[in-house]
Design an enzyme around this catalytic site. Structure first.
Site, PDB file in Angstrom:
ATOM      1  N   THR A 133       0.815  -1.213   0.000  1.00 49.09           N
ATOM      2  CA  THR A 133       0.000   0.000   0.000  1.00 49.09           C
ATOM      3  C   THR A 133       0.849   1.264   0.000  1.00 49.09           C
ATOM      4  O   THR A 133       1.986   1.256   0.506  1.00 49.09           O
ATOM      5  CB  THR A 133      -0.901  -0.008   1.256  1.00 49.09           C
ATOM      6  N   ASP A 134       0.268   2.347  -0.503  1.00 41.20           N
ATOM      7  CA  ASP A 134       0.964   3.641  -0.443  1.00 41.20           C
ATOM      8  C   ASP A 134       1.003   4.196   0.982  1.00 41.20           C
ATOM      9  O   ASP A 134       1.752   5.136   1.272  1.00 41.20           O
ATOM     10  CB  ASP A 134       0.299   4.655  -1.385  1.00 41.20           C
ATOM     11  N   GLU A 135       0.203   3.606   1.884  1.00 41.50           N
ATOM     12  CA  GLU A 135       0.144   4.149   3.259  1.00 41.50           C
ATOM     13  C   GLU A 135       1.471   4.000   3.997  1.00 41.50           C
ATOM     14  O   GLU A 135       1.691   4.654   5.011  1.00 41.50           O
ATOM     15  CB  GLU A 135      -0.977   3.477   4.054  1.00 41.50           C
ATOM     16  N   TYR A 159      -2.098  -0.341  10.900  1.00 35.86           N
ATOM     17  CA  TYR A 159      -2.204  -1.046   9.609  1.00 35.86           C
ATOM     18  C   TYR A 159      -0.994  -0.723   8.734  1.00 35.86           C
ATOM     19  O   TYR A 159      -0.307  -1.626   8.224  1.00 35.86           O
ATOM     20  CB  TYR A 159      -3.501  -0.649   8.890  1.00 35.86           C
ATOM     21  N   LYS A 163       2.043  -3.198   7.380  1.00 40.45           N
ATOM     22  CA  LYS A 163       2.361  -3.407   5.958  1.00 40.45           C
ATOM     23  C   LYS A 163       3.812  -3.000   5.683  1.00 40.45           C
ATOM     24  O   LYS A 163       4.517  -3.656   4.904  1.00 40.45           O
ATOM     25  CB  LYS A 163       1.404  -2.606   5.066  1.00 40.45           C
TER      26      LYS A 163
HETATM   27  P1  NAD Z   1      -9.524  -7.431   1.999  1.00 40.96           P
HETATM   28  O1  NAD Z   1      -9.556  -7.143   3.450  1.00 40.96           O
HETATM   29  O2  NAD Z   1     -10.742  -7.201   1.175  1.00 40.96           O
HETATM   30  O3  NAD Z   1      -9.091  -8.955   1.753  1.00 40.96           O
HETATM   31  C1  NAD Z   1      -8.083  -9.577   2.482  1.00 40.96           C
HETATM   32  C2  NAD Z   1      -8.257 -11.088   2.282  1.00 40.96           C
HETATM   33  O4  NAD Z   1      -7.199 -11.755   2.998  1.00 40.96           O
HETATM   34  C3  NAD Z   1      -9.563 -11.639   2.840  1.00 40.96           C
HETATM   35  O5  NAD Z   1     -10.154 -12.516   1.898  1.00 40.96           O
HETATM   36  C4  NAD Z   1      -9.154 -12.399   4.096  1.00 40.96           C
HETATM   37  O6  NAD Z   1     -10.000 -13.502   4.394  1.00 40.96           O
HETATM   38  C5  NAD Z   1      -7.758 -12.854   3.699  1.00 40.96           C
HETATM   39  N1  NAD Z   1      -6.902 -13.127   4.859  1.00 40.96           N
HETATM   40  C6  NAD Z   1      -6.749 -12.373   5.986  1.00 40.96           C
HETATM   41  N2  NAD Z   1      -5.871 -12.950   6.816  1.00 40.96           N
HETATM   42  C7  NAD Z   1      -5.435 -14.088   6.207  1.00 40.96           C
HETATM   43  C8  NAD Z   1      -4.500 -15.095   6.545  1.00 40.96           C
HETATM   44  N3  NAD Z   1      -3.832 -15.050   7.712  1.00 40.96           N
HETATM   45  N4  NAD Z   1      -4.290 -16.107   5.678  1.00 40.96           N
HETATM   46  C9  NAD Z   1      -4.969 -16.157   4.497  1.00 40.96           C
HETATM   47  N5  NAD Z   1      -5.878 -15.238   4.134  1.00 40.96           N
HETATM   48  C10 NAD Z   1      -6.106 -14.200   4.961  1.00 40.96           C
HETATM   49  O7  NAD Z   1      -8.296  -6.597   1.429  1.00 40.96           O
HETATM   50  P2  NAD Z   1      -8.091  -5.920   0.005  1.00 40.96           P
HETATM   51  O8  NAD Z   1      -8.643  -4.567   0.043  1.00 40.96           O
HETATM   52  O9  NAD Z   1      -8.522  -6.870  -1.039  1.00 40.96           O
HETATM   53  O10 NAD Z   1      -6.499  -5.791   0.004  1.00 40.96           O
HETATM   54  C11 NAD Z   1      -5.696  -6.858  -0.456  1.00 40.96           C
HETATM   55  C12 NAD Z   1      -4.238  -6.465  -0.291  1.00 40.96           C
HETATM   56  O11 NAD Z   1      -3.982  -5.286  -1.035  1.00 40.96           O
HETATM   57  C13 NAD Z   1      -3.849  -6.158   1.159  1.00 40.96           C
HETATM   58  O12 NAD Z   1      -2.569  -6.670   1.388  1.00 40.96           O
HETATM   59  C14 NAD Z   1      -3.843  -4.644   1.226  1.00 40.96           C
HETATM   60  O13 NAD Z   1      -2.890  -4.198   2.158  1.00 40.96           O
HETATM   61  C15 NAD Z   1      -3.430  -4.286  -0.189  1.00 40.96           C
HETATM   62  N6  NAD Z   1      -3.924  -2.991  -0.697  1.00 40.96           N
HETATM   63  C16 NAD Z   1      -5.253  -2.680  -0.619  1.00 40.96           C
HETATM   64  C17 NAD Z   1      -5.694  -1.473  -1.157  1.00 40.96           C
HETATM   65  C18 NAD Z   1      -7.152  -1.087  -1.127  1.00 40.96           C
HETATM   66  O14 NAD Z   1      -7.474   0.055  -1.477  1.00 40.96           O
HETATM   67  N7  NAD Z   1      -8.067  -1.945  -0.742  1.00 40.96           N
HETATM   68  C19 NAD Z   1      -4.789  -0.596  -1.749  1.00 40.96           C
HETATM   69  C20 NAD Z   1      -3.441  -0.954  -1.786  1.00 40.96           C
HETATM   70  C21 NAD Z   1      -3.029  -2.155  -1.277  1.00 40.96           C
HETATM   71  O1  DAU Z   2      -4.194   3.879   0.249  1.00 37.18           O
HETATM   72  C1  DAU Z   2      -4.390   2.492   0.180  1.00 37.18           C
HETATM   73  C2  DAU Z   2      -5.262   2.050   1.318  1.00 37.18           C
HETATM   74  O2  DAU Z   2      -6.584   2.476   1.018  1.00 37.18           O
HETATM   75  C3  DAU Z   2      -5.234   0.538   1.525  1.00 37.18           C
HETATM   76  O3  DAU Z   2      -3.933   0.149   1.909  1.00 37.18           O
HETATM   77  C4  DAU Z   2      -6.234   0.114   2.617  1.00 37.18           C
HETATM   78  O4  DAU Z   2      -6.262  -1.286   2.729  1.00 37.18           O
HETATM   79  C5  DAU Z   2      -7.601   0.614   2.206  1.00 37.18           C
HETATM   80  O5  DAU Z   2      -8.550   0.301   3.207  1.00 37.18           O
HETATM   81  C6  DAU Z   2      -7.563   2.129   1.974  1.00 37.18           C
HETATM   82  O6  DAU Z   2      -7.307   2.825   3.213  1.00 37.18           O
HETATM   83  P1  DAU Z   2      -8.084   4.173   3.610  1.00 37.18           P
HETATM   84  O7  DAU Z   2      -8.035   4.340   5.067  1.00 37.18           O
HETATM   85  O8  DAU Z   2      -7.625   5.309   2.755  1.00 37.18           O
HETATM   86  O9  DAU Z   2      -9.560   3.754   3.090  1.00 37.18           O
HETATM   87  P2  DAU Z   2     -11.018   3.998   3.718  1.00 37.18           P
HETATM   88  O10 DAU Z   2     -11.991   3.591   2.661  1.00 37.18           O
HETATM   89  O11 DAU Z   2     -11.152   3.405   5.058  1.00 37.18           O
HETATM   90  O12 DAU Z   2     -11.050   5.563   3.868  1.00 37.18           O
HETATM   91  C7  DAU Z   2     -10.866   6.418   2.749  1.00 37.18           C
HETATM   92  C8  DAU Z   2     -10.904   7.839   3.252  1.00 37.18           C
HETATM   93  O13 DAU Z   2     -12.242   8.133   3.684  1.00 37.18           O
HETATM   94  C9  DAU Z   2     -10.026   8.075   4.458  1.00 37.18           C
HETATM   95  O14 DAU Z   2      -9.517   9.400   4.399  1.00 37.18           O
HETATM   96  C10 DAU Z   2     -10.974   7.945   5.633  1.00 37.18           C
HETATM   97  C11 DAU Z   2     -12.269   8.474   5.073  1.00 37.18           C
HETATM   98  N1  DAU Z   2     -13.498   7.874   5.620  1.00 37.18           N
HETATM   99  C12 DAU Z   2     -13.604   6.530   5.667  1.00 37.18           C
HETATM  100  C13 DAU Z   2     -14.739   5.923   6.168  1.00 37.18           C
HETATM  101  C14 DAU Z   2     -14.836   4.412   6.252  1.00 37.18           C
HETATM  102  C15 DAU Z   2     -14.529   8.695   6.011  1.00 37.18           C
HETATM  103  O15 DAU Z   2     -14.452   9.936   5.925  1.00 37.18           O
HETATM  104  N2  DAU Z   2     -15.673   8.099   6.504  1.00 37.18           N
HETATM  105  C16 DAU Z   2     -15.813   6.760   6.615  1.00 37.18           C
HETATM  106  O16 DAU Z   2     -16.874   6.281   7.100  1.00 37.18           O
END
Ligand code: NAD
Ligand code: DAU
Length: 352
Positions: A133-135, A159, A163
């Site tokens: 992630t970019d975080e 989180y 990561k």
């Molecule tokens: P998600 O939470 O939707 O899915 C995570 C999956 O991992 C789930 O299916 C869960 O059951 C599985 N899991 C959790 N713990 C496990 C374990 N110990 N063994 C096997 N499986 C396990 O997450 P996502 O949004 O699909 O993100 C996937 C990956 O991409 C993560 O590593 C996250 O950090 C990264 N990522 C997400 C975003 C985003 O915006 N969602 C952006 C950048 C990077």
């Molecule tokens: O940047 C990549 C990340 O993006 C991933 O690594 C994470 O797994 C993914 O969950 C996401 O993280 P964020 O914290 O940015 O996503 P979220 O959807 O939780 O929140 C997006 C923005 O919106 C953040 O600034 C928080 C804000 N927010 C979120 C929720 C859930 C609100 O204002 N209200 C809300 O109810």
């Protein structure tokens, strides 16, 4: 020969597997622990597909992972498995250390042992792609340049810190043992199968049910949004052409303030599902208490990925958002089962 995809039943993992199989590439073994975020239904369209096998299990189960790597002749691992929600990491960081740090370590170590027993040719072509992630880069000021691969790591939430730790472990396995690792650091994804605890699917869900649309703090935090299928395309490009040991940033050049994201969702819903009587979904916007340690701005410089591997996102934020909203409207059963918790019955039924 197969690729092993971990966390395959989650949001991005399931999109990746569906696209991969749809493109007719190598067979896939999907490994997922099915935590609350994992939904077996996301991969249900592949039931009966000879190119796909789903295995219920955890990345930290070294015996299971070792067995799968050997029995399935695995040529690459794509690691999506993680705890992924920042707000949950603030309330309960332990699970994030267990999976993102310890789990990634155990997975890496099982992969290292398997990889060291392969022939030289197969060692060369093997890849371990860690999806991050970019975080990890922390928060940007309004005038700072977008994150490049050379930015220092400055994670601000449990989180992001977990990561960051996993990225460091992956890098160390490349440097120390020669494991051909790749790391991608991506910005915020949105699209089909997005769990409605994250901003965009939560707002779509709440809007349609007449509930408040909660914006943290002043709602002016900025994220760089990328349609999930474009992320999957980037991962395929990195797996195919990325240089082992390298990191690639992935982003959509779509910086938006949260308030503007929510207003865009409302505008599209006003068009697709009008409330009538001159009412708008935007009336449901509510400002709530801010997230502790809330990062103000993320933005990605994806020039390395574009120039080295020729990747480009296919969707603009506007086109991707409309597709996402239409998907949610067309898949209200999925949303219903996820929000009611009924999707979890699958595990009990299937593994009874
Ligand atoms: P998600 O939470 O939707 O899915 C995570 C999956 O991992 C789930 O299916 C869960 O059951 C599985 N899991 C959790 N713990 C496990 C374990 N110990 N063994 C096997 N499986 C396990 O997450 P996502 O949004 O699909 O993100 C996937 C990956 O991409 C993560 O590593 C996250 O950090 C990264 N990522 C997400 C975003 C985003 O915006 N969602 C952006 C950048 C990077
Ligand atoms: O940047 C990549 C990340 O993006 C991933 O690594 C994470 O797994 C993914 O969950 C996401 O993280 P964020 O914290 O940015 O996503 P979220 O959807 O939780 O929140 C997006 C923005 O919106 C953040 O600034 C928080 C804000 N927010 C979120 C929720 C859930 C609100 O204002 N209200 C809300 O109810």
């Amino acid at each position: 020969m197969s690729i092993l995809v971990t966390g395959a039943a989650g949001f991005i993992g399931s999109n990746f597997v569906l696209d991969w199989i749809g493109a007719g590439l190598e067979d896939v073994v999907s490994l997922d622990k099915l935590t609350y975020a994992g939904n077996r239904e996301n991969l249900a369209s592949l039931d009966g597909c000879a190119q796909h096998r789903f295995v219920l299990g955890a990345i930290e189960d070294e015996a299971l992972v070792s067995d799968l790597l050997a029995s399935e002749n695995v040529t690459a691992v794509v690691n999506f498995a993680a705890e992924s929600h920042v707000d949950r990491s603030i309330v309960g960081p332990g699970a994030f250390i267990d999976t993102n740090v310890v789990g990634t370590f155990k997975l890496l170590d099982a992969v290292r042992r398997y990889w060291s027993g392969l022939s030289a040719d197969r060692q060369d072509s093997f890849r371990f792609l860690h999806v991050s992630t970019d975080e990890v880069y922390g928060s940007l000021g309004p005038d700072e340049l977008p994150f490049s691969e050379n930015n220092p790591y400055r994670p601000n939430s449990p989180y992001a810190a977990s990561k960051a730790a996993s990225d460091h472990l992956v890098r160390s396995y490349g440097e120390t043992y020669g494991l051909p690792v790749l790391i991608t650091n991506c910005s915020n994804n949105y699209g089909p199968y997005h769990f409605p605890e994250k901003l965009i699917p939560l707002v779509i869900h709440n809007a349609l049910r007449g509930k408040p649309l909660p914006l943290y703090g002043d709602g002016r935090q900025v994220r760089d949004w990328l349609y999930v299928k474009d992320h999957c395309g980037a991962l395929r490009a990195v797996l195919k052409g990325g240089r082992p040991g390298q990191t690639y940033n992935v982003g959509g050049e779509s910086e938006r303030a949260n308030i503007d994201v929510v207003k865009s969702v409302c505008d599209i819903l006003d068009r697709l599902r009008p409330l009538g009587h001159n009412r708008t979904y935007a009336d449901q916007i509510t400002f709530v208490k801010d997230r502790p340690g809330h990062d103000r701005r993320y933005a990605i410089d994806a020039r390395k990925l574009k120039s080295e591997l020729g990747w480009r996102p296919l969707e603009s934020f506007e086109s991707g958002l409309e597709k996402t909203i239409r998907w949610n409207l067309d898949n209200s059963g999925w949303v219903e089962r996820v929000t009611s918790g009924a999707y979890r019955d699958w595990v009990a039924r299937h593994y009874a």
